[in-house]
Motif scaffolding. Structure first.
Motif, PDB file in Angstrom:
ATOM      1  N   VAL A  37      -7.872  -4.660  -0.366  1.00 26.28           N
ATOM      2  CA  VAL A  37      -7.720  -5.000  -2.106  1.00 26.28           C
ATOM      3  C   VAL A  37      -6.316  -5.609  -2.045  1.00 26.28           C
ATOM      4  CG1 VAL A  37      -7.103  -3.839  -4.421  1.00 26.28           C
ATOM      5  CG2 VAL A  37      -9.022  -2.924  -2.822  1.00 26.28           C
ATOM      6  N   ALA A  38      -5.268  -5.132  -1.239  1.00 25.73           N
ATOM      7  CA  ALA A  38      -4.180  -5.643  -1.232  1.00 25.73           C
ATOM      8  C   ALA A  38      -4.179  -7.269  -0.767  1.00 25.73           C
ATOM      9  CB  ALA A  38      -3.228  -4.986  -0.508  1.00 25.73           C
ATOM     10  N   VAL A  49       0.778  -1.232  -0.008  1.00 30.11           N
ATOM     11  CA  VAL A  49      -0.005  -0.139  -0.019  1.00 30.11           C
ATOM     12  C   VAL A  49       0.942   1.221  -0.010  1.00 30.11           C
ATOM     13  CG1 VAL A  49      -1.496   1.342   1.536  1.00 30.11           C
ATOM     14  CG2 VAL A  49      -1.875  -1.154   1.001  1.00 30.11           C
ATOM     15  N   THR A 103     -11.156  -0.890   1.497  1.00 31.07           N
ATOM     16  CA  THR A 103      -9.914  -0.221   1.938  1.00 31.07           C
ATOM     17  C   THR A 103      -8.716  -0.718   1.028  1.00 31.07           C
ATOM     18  OG1 THR A 103      -9.113  -1.971   3.453  1.00 31.07           O
ATOM     19  CG2 THR A 103     -10.626  -0.222   4.366  1.00 31.07           C
ATOM     20  N   LEU A 104      -7.702  -0.173   0.863  1.00 32.78           N
ATOM     21  CA  LEU A 104      -6.659  -0.589   0.114  1.00 32.78           C
ATOM     22  C   LEU A 104      -5.721  -1.753   0.572  1.00 32.78           C
ATOM     23  CD1 LEU A 104      -4.791   3.068  -0.385  1.00 32.78           C
ATOM     24  CD2 LEU A 104      -5.928   1.587  -2.115  1.00 32.78           C
ATOM     25  N   GLU A 105      -6.014  -1.874   1.881  1.00 34.81           N
ATOM     26  CA  GLU A 105      -5.691  -3.159   2.475  1.00 34.81           C
ATOM     27  C   GLU A 105      -6.215  -4.281   2.263  1.00 34.81           C
ATOM     28  OE1 GLU A 105      -4.111   0.480   4.720  1.00 34.81           O
ATOM     29  OE2 GLU A 105      -5.943  -0.262   4.072  1.00 34.81           O
ATOM     30  N   VAL A 145      -1.225  -0.547  -4.856  1.00 34.66           N
ATOM     31  CA  VAL A 145      -2.743  -1.095  -4.825  1.00 34.66           C
ATOM     32  C   VAL A 145      -3.476  -0.066  -5.350  1.00 34.66           C
ATOM     33  CG1 VAL A 145      -4.166  -1.865  -3.197  1.00 34.66           C
ATOM     34  CG2 VAL A 145      -1.812  -2.337  -2.680  1.00 34.66           C
ATOM     35  N   ASN A 146      -4.276  -0.474  -6.180  1.00 36.20           N
ATOM     36  CA  ASN A 146      -5.433   0.339  -6.986  1.00 36.20           C
ATOM     37  C   ASN A 146      -6.604   0.286  -5.999  1.00 36.20           C
ATOM     38  OD1 ASN A 146      -3.782   0.787  -9.107  1.00 36.20           O
ATOM     39  ND2 ASN A 146      -4.555  -1.113 -10.145  1.00 36.20           N
ATOM     40  N   GLY A 147      -7.216   1.486  -5.796  1.00 34.73           N
ATOM     41  CA  GLY A 147      -8.401   1.842  -5.055  1.00 34.73           C
ATOM     42  C   GLY A 147      -9.590   0.818  -5.712  1.00 34.73           C
ATOM     43  N   GLU A 148     -10.510   0.615  -4.690  1.00 35.70           N
ATOM     44  CA  GLU A 148     -11.910  -0.045  -5.475  1.00 35.70           C
ATOM     45  C   GLU A 148     -12.848   0.590  -4.493  1.00 35.70           C
ATOM     46  OE1 GLU A 148     -11.601  -4.227  -5.683  1.00 35.70           O
ATOM     47  OE2 GLU A 148      -9.641  -4.279  -6.899  1.00 35.70           O
TER      48      GLU A 148
END
Length: 940
Positions: free
Chosen positions: A460-461, A444, A456-458, A449-452
């Protein structure tokens, strides 16, 4: 990874154009030009990873694009750094705006000059933009899409093939009329295709399935060609010519034709090397369920494809790595063919070290053995060189090229964001088990990591990480007791290939040897063992975004972060990970790293954090776990972007001591830090009333750990918890062992709560816990309940791990039928009054491990323990002799109840150490003098 460098830059260019940045005249147009040109180049860069090894001219062009992208990113970040430096005081009026404009004049002139120079370079590479014919990429893809396992491995190469072959044949011959799918999955090089081919060619299999066809898939296949191939194979088997109309048919018509041809026969279709779920979705429509016992066999590197394809009816078959003895047998047979397949004694040590690097991968063992077979056996030095320089041996040895191609295929197929994530693992030392959450936080901070929406970015990661596991590119090293991944690593050979790609693309630099060859410029630097070789380097351009240190052996007196920061370009750092470094004081140089997002001082001896930490306005992670920090400054609350605040340490060995963990004190208005996702472990005994209210403002919290809670603060905490709608983990420890934890008044508990840890008195069981259906872990300590807590817990559908320590003062625990349907681990400790335990048939049907310790009144074997058919381990620690004697093999009255449990241990405290005895060899000492730590899984 030029495409990822460009993608990161494009995000920053978008910011530069969208924000109201006071750029000089003409600069905005230059930035827009650079952005447009790089967007045009992305299509080539997406193919470059696969093509540049075969095209030197393209490789040079890609390097230039990467350098330009990094130069532009440097220009933007240096400009941004100057803005941040001048904005340390807030702009409150038009006067302040004028002053700010004057102060930043030099910065604006500098970025204007840099951008003009970069624009000129972009114009040059745009005029020299290479043209890649589409046929070129198709030819390359077809070369890469070879069935590597089948081409490089023969039946003789797969030691122990008979057992998995028999398992697969049994599945093919199973007396089921429905069409079933058998999915074989695992890492490239395990021999999936080879074993499938051996089963497919077995005469008994051919006899059972009158119609049988083998379809080779590739990443670049065309569905119509695949279906036509299948039509042709079927017609050959039934002895009929292929209709001419087939050549003109589209996919739908071809599927109808195949379905009609297969409808009246028992068939076996093998789909080899499936890369995408939609391939199976498309093909399965042509394979009828004709109630004749037909089978489909599928090989893939991806676990999700394997599970998806056999979800309706079938079996997934995970091909494992070779065990050590079988791997050694294969290695010797292929390496020493003229020597009775035996290794000369003087080479055995170095050969076993080489074999270890192959990690049980058959393809690697066969390939390395072929290269070693030509070496002289008298000169051990040649073999030791191979062992020491394993990575360069792979790159420089033509005999290993095919193996490299097979292992590289999975990497080349990845989307660019996952390539960046996988390449990043090259910064970790060899054999290093990588912590799951550490890796996610680093990804992150690096911007991978791309936002969705809605995540949260975590989160997605975490999905990225699971996808790499699913693709067999990572392996789980250790899991938590509730089944979550704790640590992971790459296979050693894949790691060598990833390391080579990282070096070749200048993605990251690893400094661990004194005589290493340094690249021209370094952006990500991993320092292993010692920082001295970095300090000596003066020819490389350091514009670091990441600096990580591992296993630093420098003494406290010789390790100087000041010297390191002043001799290398660190002012643009986003990531500074000093875990385990020999530090006793907080390095004040860190305060000037205004763009820092990730700071870890974990496992150092740092004691204090300065108030100037407030300058790190972009900090997202502050990891102070297992340091000596016990108090944070008031100014910590000014870090509005902070997402992970981790401050605690274990101060004694035994989990069973109430004060086994230290947290931190903070007087700041912590509720201002509304980006926080993890906050642990904060001491709440000072100013507790106001602090409990402040916690209610942290609605983004996923994990909360609090210590030293008082009874009178329960109502305020309950109110705050109800506002934490995203909470996944909650840990509460009372101020003293006898202090009551009053958390009963929660009418709307967090719906996503998965882990609950309560340490302290409970006057009654909090009944809201019963409604938390997502709980997977519940640890209760010092509750001293008079009512049976199982009544409220055994209906939880997802609970996997339950631990009790001084939780219940009653004499009996009753596990009802159908209770605890998902429980895997049960630990019962220091239940002094417990005399009886009843386990009804159907209770805890999936339990694998039972631990009982220090229950002095418990002298009888649990009634119904024989119903726990999945039980693998029972451990008794300091339990009454009467109980242990009743379980003695063959002579104990209740031995029959546990005779099918593979492992049963009894342990006693003797002479300041734990003595462990196996009940299978009763009276024989298994191991002596273990640590004083009670053997259980209490650490959070």
């Amino acid at each position: 990874m030029a495409d990822s460098s460009v993608s990161f830059l494009l995000d920053k260019l978008t910011w530069l154009l969208q924000e109201e940045v006071n750029l000089q005249r003409g600069v905005r147009e230059d930035v827009q030009y650079i952005k447009d040109e790089l967007e045009r180049h992305k299509s080539i860069l997406m193919l470059a990873d696969s093509l540049e090894d075969k095209d030197p001219e393209l490789k040079v062009w890609v390097k230039r694009v990467r350098d330009i992208a990094q130069d532009m990113e440097d220009a933007i970040d240096e400009y941004y750094l100057r803005l941040v430096d001048h904005q340390q005081g807030k702009i409150k009026s038009s006067y302040h705006k004028i002053v700010f404009g004057i102060k930043t004049m030099k910065a604006r002139r500098k970025i204007a000059s840099n951008i003009q120079g970069i624009k000129s370079k972009v114009e040059v590479i745009s005029h020299r933009r290479p043209i890649i014919p589409s046929s070129s990429s198709q030819r390359l893809s077809s070369r890469l899409d070879s069935q590597g396992d089948a081409l490089l491995l023969e039946e003789a190469d797969l030691v122990g093939i008979e057992h998995p072959k028999k398992q697969l044949c049994d599945l093919l011959f199973k007396d089921e009329s429905n069409r079933a799918v058998i999915s074989i999955y695992g890492m490239g090089g395990l021999g999936k295709t080879t074993i499938a081919k051996q089963v497919y060619d077995d005469p008994k299999v051919k006899k059972r399935f009158r119609i049988h066809a083998w379809v080779n898939l590739s990443q670049s296949f065309k569905m119509e060609e695949l279906l036509k191939d299948l039509v042709e194979q079927i017609h050959i088997l039934i002895g009929k010519p292929v209709p001419e109309a087939v050549e003109r048919m589209k996919s739908d018509k071809l599927k109808e034709l195949i379905k009609d041809l297969l409808q009246r026969s028992r068939y076996l279709i093998v789909l080899d090397d499936v890369w995408h779920v939609n391939v199976w979705d498309a093909v399965k429509l042509a394979l009828p369920n004709n109630d004749r016992g037909s089978r489909v066999m599928l090989t893939t590197r991806k676990k999700d494809i394997a599970l998806y394809s056999c979800a309706e009816l079938g079996k997934d078959f995970h091909l494992e790595f070779l065990p050590e003895q079988e791997a050694w047998s294969l290695f010797c047979r292929k390496t020493f063919q003229g020597n009775n397949n035996s290794c000369p004694p003087h080479l055995e040590e170095v050969c076993r070290n080489i074999l270890k690097l192959c990690g049980g991968l058959p393809l690697a063992i066969v390939a390395i053995s072929g290269a070693l077979a030509t070496k002289g056996r008298s000169n051990i030095e040649e073999w030791q060189i191979v062992c020491r320089s394993f990575g360069s041996e792979i790159e420089g040895n033509d005999k290993l090229e095919d193996m490299k191609k097979v292992l590289s295929l999975s990497f080349n197929e990845l989307p660019y964001h996952l390539k960046s994530c996988l390449l990043y693992l090259s910064v970790f030392p060899e054999f290093h088990a990588i912590e799951h959450m550490r890796l996610i936080r680093l990804w992150v901070a690096e911007g991978f990591v791309n936002g969705e929406d809605g995540k949260t970015l975590e989160e997605v990661a975490d999905r990225y990480l699971k996808e790499l596991l699913n693709r067999s590119l990572l392996q789980v090293v250790e899991k938590t007791s509730d089944g979550r991944m704790k640590t992971c690593r790459m296979h050693d050979l894949l790691r060598e290939i990833v390391n080579f790609k990282s070096r070749d693309q200048n993605f990251a630099t690893v400094a661990k040897e004194q005589d290493m060859v340094w690249p021209e410029r370094v952006r990500r630097l991993s320092v292993i063992n010692s920082s001295h070789n970095v300090l000596k380097q003066n020819k490389t351009i350091f514009k670091l975004r990441s600096l990580l240190m591992f296993a630093i052996s420098d003494s406290v007196n010789h390790f100087s972060i000041h010297e390191l920061c002043s001799s290398t370009g660190v002012k643009l750092l986003n990531v500074l990970d000093l875990q385990d470094a020999p530090l006793e004081d907080f390095p004040l140089e860190i305060i000037n790293l205004y763009l820092l997002k990730h700071l870890s001082l974990k496992n150092t001896k740092v004691k204090n954090i300065p108030s100037s930490i407030k300058k790190l306005q972009y900090l997202e992670t502050l990891d102070l776990k297992h340091t000596c920090v016990m108090e944070l400054p008031f100014e910590i609350a000014e870090l509005k972007r902070l997402r992970h605040l981790l401050v605690y340490r274990y101060k004694i060995e035994s989990y069973a001591h109430f004060h086994s963990k230290n947290g931190f004190k903070v007087a700041a208005p912590i509720g201002n830090m509304q980006s926080l996702q993890k906050l642990c472990f904060v001491d709440v005994d000072q100013g507790s009333g106001a602090l409990m209210v402040e916690l209610g403002r942290l609605t983004q919290l996923r994990k909360l750990g609090i210590r030293k809670m008082r009874k009178e603060d329960g109502a305020a905490l309950c109110s705050s918890i109800e506002k934490m709608i995203n909470l996944r983990s909650l840990s509460i420890t009372a101020i003293e062992e006898d202090e009551v934890i009053d958390i009963h008044d929660i009418s709307n508990p967090p719906r996503y709560l998965q882990q609950l840890y309560l340490s302290g008195r409970l006057e009654k069981f909090p009944q809201w816990i019963n409604s938390c259906k997502n709980l997977v872990r519940v640890f209760l300590k010092w509750s001293r309940l008079e009512e049976d807590p199982l009544v409220y817990l055994q209906g939880l559908p997802n609970l996997r791990h339950l631990e009790f320590l001084q939780v219940y003062v009653g004499e009996m625990l009753h596990f009802n039928a159908k209770g605890f349907p998902s429980l895997k681990v049960l630990g019962l400790d220091d239940l002094a009054g417990l005399k009886c335990m009843i386990i009804e048939e159907g209770a805890m049907k999936g339990l694998k491990k039972l631990v009982m310790q220090r229950c002095g009144s418990f002298k009888n074997v649990p009634l119904g323990i024989e119903h726990l058919t999945k039980l693998k381990t029972i451990e008794f620690f300091d339990m009454p002799d009467e109980l242990i004697m009743a379980l003695r093999p063959n002579v104990g009255a209740d031995y029959w109840r546990v005779q099918n449990v593979p492992t049963v241990y009894s342990t006693y405290w003797r002479d300041d150490g734990w003595d462990v005895y196996s009940l299978e060899t009763f009276g024989e000492r298994e191991s002596a003098k273990r640590t004083r730590e009670l053997p259980t899984l209490w650490k959070v």
